[in-house]
Design an enzyme around this catalytic site. Structure first.
Site, PDB file in Angstrom:
ATOM      1  N   PRO A 159       0.823  -1.216   0.000  1.00  0.00           N
ATOM      2  CA  PRO A 159       0.000   0.000   0.000  1.00  0.00           C
ATOM      3  C   PRO A 159       0.855   1.264   0.000  1.00  0.00           C
ATOM      4  O   PRO A 159       0.408   2.340  -0.339  1.00  0.00           O
ATOM      5  CB  PRO A 159      -0.805  -0.118   1.307  1.00  0.00           C
ATOM      6  N   GLU A 163       1.553  -7.693   8.005  1.00  0.00           N
ATOM      7  CA  GLU A 163       1.857  -6.266   7.858  1.00  0.00           C
ATOM      8  C   GLU A 163       2.955  -6.029   6.818  1.00  0.00           C
ATOM      9  O   GLU A 163       3.456  -4.913   6.690  1.00  0.00           O
ATOM     10  CB  GLU A 163       2.301  -5.693   9.215  1.00  0.00           C
ATOM     11  N   ARG A 212      -1.122  -8.224 -21.462  1.00  0.00           N
ATOM     12  CA  ARG A 212      -1.869  -7.790 -22.637  1.00  0.00           C
ATOM     13  C   ARG A 212      -1.041  -6.875 -23.535  1.00  0.00           C
ATOM     14  O   ARG A 212      -1.404  -6.639 -24.686  1.00  0.00           O
ATOM     15  CB  ARG A 212      -3.175  -7.115 -22.249  1.00  0.00           C
ATOM     16  N   ASP A 235      -6.258   2.395 -25.744  1.00  0.00           N
ATOM     17  CA  ASP A 235      -6.559   2.314 -24.312  1.00  0.00           C
ATOM     18  C   ASP A 235      -6.673   3.699 -23.709  1.00  0.00           C
ATOM     19  O   ASP A 235      -5.974   4.626 -24.122  1.00  0.00           O
ATOM     20  CB  ASP A 235      -5.407   1.571 -23.583  1.00  0.00           C
TER      21      ASP A 235
END
Ligand SMILES: Nc1cc(-c2ccc3ccn(Cc4ccccn4)c3c2)[nH]n1
Length: 250
Positions: free
Chosen positions: A92, A119, A161, A176
């Protein structure tokens, strides 16, 4: 491209056997190896975590299993002829994973993913391998997951992709939302297909007009409208001149 994933939940990576990534593997465009971190534990409980130094909630993933796992995975990859690995660490607290980063990663020959749980991983593991290869600590969004495996699926699909020949229609990723070009940085507008009528809802007339210039302009306008509504931050970044140039070509 070779991908290695070390995880305590190997079954979480089953989706890498299906769809776009699964087909790329079957065609030999992608060589994926998933490893269970607990294979490098030697105690009765296959322990991979311990309490954090300095106290605090939760547990931290231990250095030894990760070090033994990564040493083996890297040795196996080199043995198989792969070179120039990069470590991809979902976290994160990482840099945002973007289409630009997906493009950069798609140009590398070998990615080694270390999705953690608890964690996170003892920092010394990342510091150790950062002496041997590039390390990309990446966040897939401003929300907190329980571990990194979902991020591995996201990064793998975004990268796979982009590999040559993986997408059936080579044009598909050129337009895209986040790829360079006149629609650069804009969100996709609405799309429609047959039947022409459905539950009393028709198709925007312009799309049935056969006038490619008007259709392109309508799509650009819809993309601008949608981007203004959902991602005004992207409007500043795109190049208005690109639209004028495109308009002249329409
Ligand atoms: N964009 C992202 C990435 C993650 C992520 C990635 C890897 C791990 C390993 C453990 N956790 C849980 C956790 C929660 C709180 C603080 C630290 N870690 C992860 C979360 N959440 N959101």
């Amino acid at each position: 491209m070779r991908l290695d994933v070390v995880t305590i939940f190997p079954e979480y990576l089953e989706p890498l056997n299906v769809s776009l990534v699964g087909k790329a593997r079957a065609r030999g465009q992608l060589d994926v190896h998933v490893h269970d971190l607990r294979a490098w534990t030697y105690d009765r409980h296959n322990t991979v975590d311990d309490t954090p130094y300095g106290g605090g909630p939760g547990m931290v993933m231990k250095t030894e299993p990760w070090g033994d796992a990564l040493d083996t995975v890297l040795a196996d990859g080199y043995e198989a002829g792969s070179r120039e690995p990069a470590l991809i660490v979902p976290t994160p607290s990482g840099r945002p994973f973007t289409q630009d980063l997906a493009v950069r990663l798609s140009e590398r020959p070998w990615l080694v993913f270390t999705p953690a749980r608890y964690e996170g991983i003892d920092r010394r593991v990342i510091d150790e391998y950062a002496t041997r290869m590039p390390v990309y600590e990446v966040s897939i969004g401003d929300y907190v997951l329980a571990g990194g495996e979902a991020a591995v699926l996201v990064v793998t699909e975004a990268v796979a992709r982009l590999l040559p020949g993986v997408l059936g229609n080579a044009e598909s990723h050129r337009d895209d939302s986040f790829a360079p070009g006149a629609m650069a940085g804009l969100l996709e507008g609405p799309v429609y297909t047959k039947p022409p009528g459905w539950r009393g809802r028709g198709i925007p007339e312009v799309l049935l007009s056969g006038h490619h210039g008007r259709i392109a302009r309508w799509r650009r306008d819809e993309a601008l409208r949608r981007t203004t509504a959902h991602r005004p931050d992207l409007i500043e970044r795109c190049d208005p001149q690109a639209f004028d140039k495109k308009d002249r070509e329409m």
